[in-house]
Design a protein around this motif. Structure first.
Motif, PDB file in Angstrom:
ATOM      1  N   LEU A   1      91.633  15.750  47.834  1.00  0.00           N
ATOM      2  CA  LEU A   1      90.555  15.792  48.814  1.00  0.00           C
ATOM      3  C   LEU A   1      89.382  16.618  48.307  1.00  0.00           C
ATOM      4  O   LEU A   1      88.217  16.195  48.401  1.00  0.00           O
ATOM      5  CB  LEU A   1      91.077  16.371  50.132  1.00  0.00           C
ATOM      6  CG  LEU A   1      90.032  16.542  51.253  1.00  0.00           C
ATOM      7  CD1 LEU A   1      89.381  15.220  51.592  1.00  0.00           C
ATOM      8  CD2 LEU A   1      90.681  17.167  52.480  1.00  0.00           C
ATOM      9  N   LEU A   2      89.659  17.802  47.734  1.00  0.00           N
ATOM     10  CA  LEU A   2      88.579  18.661  47.251  1.00  0.00           C
ATOM     11  C   LEU A   2      87.892  18.064  46.029  1.00  0.00           C
ATOM     12  O   LEU A   2      86.691  18.266  45.824  1.00  0.00           O
ATOM     13  CB  LEU A   2      89.119  20.052  46.935  1.00  0.00           C
ATOM     14  CG  LEU A   2      89.660  20.837  48.145  1.00  0.00           C
ATOM     15  CD1 LEU A   2      90.135  22.213  47.730  1.00  0.00           C
ATOM     16  CD2 LEU A   2      88.593  20.956  49.229  1.00  0.00           C
ATOM     17  N   GLY A   3      88.640  17.309  45.213  1.00  0.00           N
ATOM     18  CA  GLY A   3      88.008  16.621  44.096  1.00  0.00           C
ATOM     19  C   GLY A   3      87.011  15.579  44.571  1.00  0.00           C
ATOM     20  O   GLY A   3      85.920  15.434  44.001  1.00  0.00           O
ATOM     21  N   ALA A   4      87.372  14.841  45.629  1.00  0.00           N
ATOM     22  CA  ALA A   4      86.459  13.837  46.191  1.00  0.00           C
ATOM     23  C   ALA A   4      85.225  14.494  46.809  1.00  0.00           C
ATOM     24  O   ALA A   4      84.094  13.991  46.660  1.00  0.00           O
ATOM     25  CB  ALA A   4      87.189  13.008  47.243  1.00  0.00           C
ATOM     26  N   ILE A   5      85.416  15.624  47.482  1.00  0.00           N
ATOM     27  CA  ILE A   5      84.274  16.346  48.066  1.00  0.00           C
ATOM     28  C   ILE A   5      83.337  16.839  46.964  1.00  0.00           C
ATOM     29  O   ILE A   5      82.108  16.774  47.085  1.00  0.00           O
ATOM     30  CB  ILE A   5      84.781  17.511  48.934  1.00  0.00           C
ATOM     31  CG1 ILE A   5      85.480  16.960  50.187  1.00  0.00           C
ATOM     32  CG2 ILE A   5      83.637  18.439  49.323  1.00  0.00           C
ATOM     33  CD1 ILE A   5      86.167  18.012  51.025  1.00  0.00           C
ATOM     34  N   GLY A   6      83.914  17.335  45.859  1.00  0.00           N
ATOM     35  CA  GLY A   6      83.094  17.756  44.734  1.00  0.00           C
ATOM     36  C   GLY A   6      82.299  16.612  44.141  1.00  0.00           C
ATOM     37  O   GLY A   6      81.127  16.777  43.769  1.00  0.00           O
ATOM     38  N   ASP A   7      82.912  15.427  44.044  1.00  0.00           N
ATOM     39  CA  ASP A   7      82.197  14.254  43.544  1.00  0.00           C
ATOM     40  C   ASP A   7      80.970  13.944  44.405  1.00  0.00           C
ATOM     41  O   ASP A   7      79.892  13.636  43.889  1.00  0.00           O
ATOM     42  CB  ASP A   7      83.116  13.027  43.543  1.00  0.00           C
ATOM     43  CG  ASP A   7      84.056  12.991  42.350  1.00  0.00           C
ATOM     44  OD1 ASP A   7      83.724  13.588  41.310  1.00  0.00           O
ATOM     45  OD2 ASP A   7      85.126  12.361  42.459  1.00  0.00           O
ATOM     46  N   LYS A   8      81.133  14.014  45.706  1.00  0.00           N
ATOM     47  CA  LYS A   8      80.051  13.614  46.618  1.00  0.00           C
ATOM     48  C   LYS A   8      78.932  14.649  46.688  1.00  0.00           C
ATOM     49  O   LYS A   8      77.749  14.296  46.675  1.00  0.00           O
ATOM     50  CB  LYS A   8      80.603  13.361  48.027  1.00  0.00           C
ATOM     51  CG  LYS A   8      79.538  12.904  49.025  1.00  0.00           C
ATOM     52  CD  LYS A   8      80.150  12.515  50.338  1.00  0.00           C
ATOM     53  CE  LYS A   8      79.074  12.131  51.358  1.00  0.00           C
ATOM     54  NZ  LYS A   8      78.295  10.950  50.918  1.00  0.00           N
ATOM     55  N   TYR A   9      79.309  15.922  46.737  1.00  0.00           N
ATOM     56  CA  TYR A   9      78.297  16.946  47.011  1.00  0.00           C
ATOM     57  C   TYR A   9      77.881  17.739  45.772  1.00  0.00           C
ATOM     58  O   TYR A   9      76.690  17.863  45.492  1.00  0.00           O
ATOM     59  CB  TYR A   9      78.799  17.886  48.109  1.00  0.00           C
ATOM     60  CG  TYR A   9      78.974  17.200  49.426  1.00  0.00           C
ATOM     61  CD1 TYR A   9      77.867  16.818  50.184  1.00  0.00           C
ATOM     62  CD2 TYR A   9      80.235  16.892  49.907  1.00  0.00           C
ATOM     63  CE1 TYR A   9      78.012  16.161  51.400  1.00  0.00           C
ATOM     64  CE2 TYR A   9      80.405  16.227  51.121  1.00  0.00           C
ATOM     65  CZ  TYR A   9      79.293  15.867  51.864  1.00  0.00           C
ATOM     66  OH  TYR A   9      79.438  15.211  53.055  1.00  0.00           O
ATOM     67  N   SER A  10      78.821  18.275  45.026  1.00  0.00           N
ATOM     68  CA  SER A  10      78.450  19.055  43.842  1.00  0.00           C
ATOM     69  C   SER A  10      79.699  19.483  43.092  1.00  0.00           C
ATOM     70  O   SER A  10      80.507  20.256  43.608  1.00  0.00           O
ATOM     71  CB  SER A  10      77.652  20.308  44.229  1.00  0.00           C
ATOM     72  OG  SER A  10      77.414  21.118  43.096  1.00  0.00           O
TER      73      SER A  10
ATOM     74  N   GLY B   1      85.888  13.517  39.864  1.00  0.00           N
ATOM     75  CA  GLY B   1      86.631  14.602  40.491  1.00  0.00           C
ATOM     76  C   GLY B   1      87.990  14.131  40.987  1.00  0.00           C
ATOM     77  O   GLY B   1      88.991  14.846  40.871  1.00  0.00           O
ATOM     78  N   VAL B   2      88.030  12.923  41.528  1.00  0.00           N
ATOM     79  CA  VAL B   2      89.304  12.343  41.963  1.00  0.00           C
ATOM     80  C   VAL B   2      90.205  12.121  40.751  1.00  0.00           C
ATOM     81  O   VAL B   2      91.418  12.383  40.794  1.00  0.00           O
ATOM     82  CB  VAL B   2      89.077  11.026  42.726  1.00  0.00           C
ATOM     83  CG1 VAL B   2      90.395  10.322  43.019  1.00  0.00           C
ATOM     84  CG2 VAL B   2      88.326  11.291  44.027  1.00  0.00           C
ATOM     85  N   GLY B   3      89.621  11.645  39.646  1.00  0.00           N
ATOM     86  CA  GLY B   3      90.400  11.460  38.426  1.00  0.00           C
ATOM     87  C   GLY B   3      91.018  12.757  37.935  1.00  0.00           C
ATOM     88  O   GLY B   3      92.206  12.812  37.583  1.00  0.00           O
ATOM     89  N   GLY B   4      90.207  13.826  37.921  1.00  0.00           N
ATOM     90  CA  GLY B   4      90.745  15.127  37.530  1.00  0.00           C
ATOM     91  C   GLY B   4      91.843  15.582  38.468  1.00  0.00           C
ATOM     92  O   GLY B   4      92.846  16.161  38.033  1.00  0.00           O
TER      93      GLY B   4
ATOM     94  N   PHE C   1      88.668   6.098  35.735  1.00  0.00           N
ATOM     95  CA  PHE C   1      87.856   6.283  36.939  1.00  0.00           C
ATOM     96  C   PHE C   1      86.377   6.125  36.607  1.00  0.00           C
ATOM     97  O   PHE C   1      85.919   6.565  35.550  1.00  0.00           O
ATOM     98  CB  PHE C   1      88.093   7.674  37.539  1.00  0.00           C
ATOM     99  CG  PHE C   1      89.435   7.827  38.202  1.00  0.00           C
ATOM    100  CD1 PHE C   1      89.584   7.608  39.554  1.00  0.00           C
ATOM    101  CD2 PHE C   1      90.550   8.172  37.453  1.00  0.00           C
ATOM    102  CE1 PHE C   1      90.825   7.734  40.168  1.00  0.00           C
ATOM    103  CE2 PHE C   1      91.792   8.309  38.050  1.00  0.00           C
ATOM    104  CZ  PHE C   1      91.931   8.083  39.409  1.00  0.00           C
ATOM    105  N   PRO C   2      85.629   5.513  37.514  1.00  0.00           N
ATOM    106  CA  PRO C   2      84.175   5.419  37.315  1.00  0.00           C
ATOM    107  C   PRO C   2      83.516   6.779  37.510  1.00  0.00           C
ATOM    108  O   PRO C   2      84.133   7.726  37.996  1.00  0.00           O
ATOM    109  CB  PRO C   2      83.749   4.433  38.409  1.00  0.00           C
ATOM    110  CG  PRO C   2      84.774   4.597  39.488  1.00  0.00           C
ATOM    111  CD  PRO C   2      86.067   4.885  38.774  1.00  0.00           C
TER     112      PRO C   2
END
Length: 557
Positions: free
Chosen positions: A75-84, A399-402, A393-394
């Protein structure tokens, strides 16, 4: 030139010039995450004594970090992808450093467990951010080399934690080991703004928070079950966690399959390269964390090394990781990841197989070859797997990939400590019961000694202390007959202490050999499965146009 780096890479002519300095910041961030666990292994005895920790308390001091770390990464990886992504890294370092300071100030078991949980939340922000920033900053042609250095840093941290913690423990208390992380985190925060470019997904839809919440529930419950069941028995807590994990996983998969923009496209696990790489990472860290768990105990308790000496003697593993990483950087482009990963897993299996020869007469020299082979194996296998996972991952989901890579790592490590640690404890207890059968050791003393190798030596020391006390009484006895009687009792107890100490050491050595055999079988079977899963060549990847392989950074972050 501005002090804070705000220019996105896509506006530069060519690759980001200071990308290797940025990698140093990412590796420093990774270093403290791994050291937080390995340093604790040598500080645990002092912490147990000072805080009066029970075995359950100590287990949750260790694993209070693991549950939020594993559960929150996706979840936090996805949030990092979207915001920073850089913002997630910096926030994670702040949270992690705050938890470390709280751990330093803690004066009770509950406070230490809470501090470790806060550090786990920070680690869940940091870990996927390091890999996503690495992938976003380096062009495709250099990414494998950067990931190799990232992996080598993890190997260094495994050995560096005990060395640094051991040096501190010679003059300071266990609380000082929490402070190892604070100056590194502070340096990394400043350096992140100066050296790491901002990054976030150029195009990212609304986050699938329902899928993210389900991932938190099923992963958290799964890790809790892995910890609770083997160590504390399959009671109501462990069974409930198992049910929640199973139901949560089914709900997560069904939701992700139906969601138009899932937080994790679970169909990726049908791809052989992706599935095989994740399985290899999980199995390898099952073996590595499990072996590290019992090798450090053997060096400290059976061979009698202090914390610093134990850490120093783990350094061959770290050095071998660097050598193995250099080899994989040369071999993988030439023979393909299937062969380097398989060779690494065969090496890991061989290292565990060598440990089956450990017995009561084994010295440190018997551990050097397995440590070196295991380090070489880590370097060979893990970098290609991490590169393959991140390459699946694209740019919008780095962040999700990591997080997927790191969750596989953490689940494997948790399983290793739970399965191999539980097996070690059972095997040690059974061997000790056999070794002391027919003796005069009271049942309660035997039960105490069977709890752990440290408790076993404490029982032996207690018997020895009674022998010395009787010898002193004999020296001041009122009559020769009483003196002779006390001396005979003291001699008998001293012999019993020696026999008990030998029984504890030999029983633990036998348990190490038995546990290593099981670990070798698990990793060996996994090696065959991974070799079958991994394709000989990834044709789709090889044919991918170069411009599609190059990561792009957004303007913000």
């Amino acid at each position: 030139m501005r002090l804070v780096k705000n220019e996105p890479v896509e506006r530069m002519e060519g690759p980001y010039p200071r990308r290797w300095w940025a990698l140093l910041v990412l590796c420093l961030s990774l270093l403290i995450i791994v050291m937080a666990n390995t340093a604790l292994t040598v500080a645990a005895p002092d912490m147990t004594r000072d805080l009066g920790l029970s075995s359950a308390d100590l287990q949750w001091v260790i694993d209070g970090y693991t549950v939020p770390y594993a559960a929150l990464m996706l979840l936090l990886g996805a949030i990092g992808d979207k915001y920073s992504r850089r913002g997630a890294l910096v926030l994670g370092l702040v949270v992690f450093g705050g938890g470390a300071i709280a751990g330093y100030l803690a004066g009770s078991a509950g406070a230490v467990i809470a501090a470790r949980a806060v550090m786990g939340v920070g680690a869940a922000l940091i870990m996927p951010a390091t890999l996503s920033l690495l992938a976003a900053t380096f062009p495709r042609r250099e990414r494998a080399k950067a990931i190799t250095l990232w992996t080598a840093t993890a190997g260094l941290a495994i050995a560096a934690g005990p060395v640094v913690a051991g040096a501190l423990l010679r003059d300071h208390g266990w609380a000082s080991t929490f402070l190892i992380n604070v100056p590194i985190a502070a340096v990394a925060i400043v350096a992140a703004f100066v050296l790491v470019p901002p990054s976030k997904a150029g195009h990212h839809d609304r986050i699938d928070y329902v899928g993210g919440l389900l991932s938190v529930i099923c992963t958290g419950a799964l890790v809790y079950m892995i910890i609770e069941g083997p160590h504390f028995g399959w009671g109501a807590k462990a069974v409930t966690a198992a049910v929640v994990a199973g139901v949560g996983l089914i709900a997560f998969v069904l939701w992700e399959l139906r969601h138009p923009r899932p937080i994790l496209d679970v169909r990726r696990f049908t791809e052989r390269r992706f599935a095989g790489s994740n399985l290899a990472v999980a199995l390898f860290f099952l073996a590595v964390f499990g072996a590290f768990y019992y090798l450090t105990q053997h060096l400290q308790f059976v061979l009698g090394y202090d914390a610093l000496d134990t850490g120093v003697r783990m350094l061959p593993l770290a050095g071998a990781v660097f050598v193995g990483s250099a080899l994989t950087g040369y071999l993988t482009p030439r023979v393909g990841m299937k062969w380097t990963v398989s060779a690494g897993m065969v090496g890991g299996t061989a290292a565990l197989a060598l440990l089956t020869r450990v017995d009561a007469g084994s010295s440190y020299g018997d551990f050097v070859a397995p440590l070196i082979i295991l380090g070489l194996a880590i370097g060979l296998a893990l970098s290609p797997c991490t590169d393959a996972i991140m390459g699946s991952f694209p740019e919008a989901e780095l962040g999700v990939g990591g997080a997927v890579n790191d969750t596989s790592l953490e689940l494997g490590g948790s399983l290793g400590i739970a399965i191999l640690g539980s097996l070690l404890g059972t095997s040690y207890s059974d061997h000790l019961a056999d070794a002391t059968r027919g003796g005069r050791l009271p049942a309660d003393a035997l039960a105490t000694a069977q709890d752990s190798v440290g408790a076993g030596y404490a029982v032996a020391q207690g018997i020895g202390d009674k022998a010395r006390a009787l010898a002193e009484q004999a020296a001041h006895a009122s009559s020769p007959q009483q003196a002779a009687q006390l001396k005979a009792q003291a001699q008998q107890l001293a012999e019993g202490a020696g026999q008990m100490s030998h029984a504890v050491g030999s029983s633990f050595a036998d348990a190490v050999a038995h546990t290593s055999l099981v670990g070798a079988v698990i990793l060996g079977a996994g090696t065959v499965l991974v070799a079958v899963l991994l394709p000989r060549r990834d044709k789709a990847r090889a044919e991918q146009p170069e411009q599609e392989k190059e990561p792009q950074l957004s303007d913000a972050g």
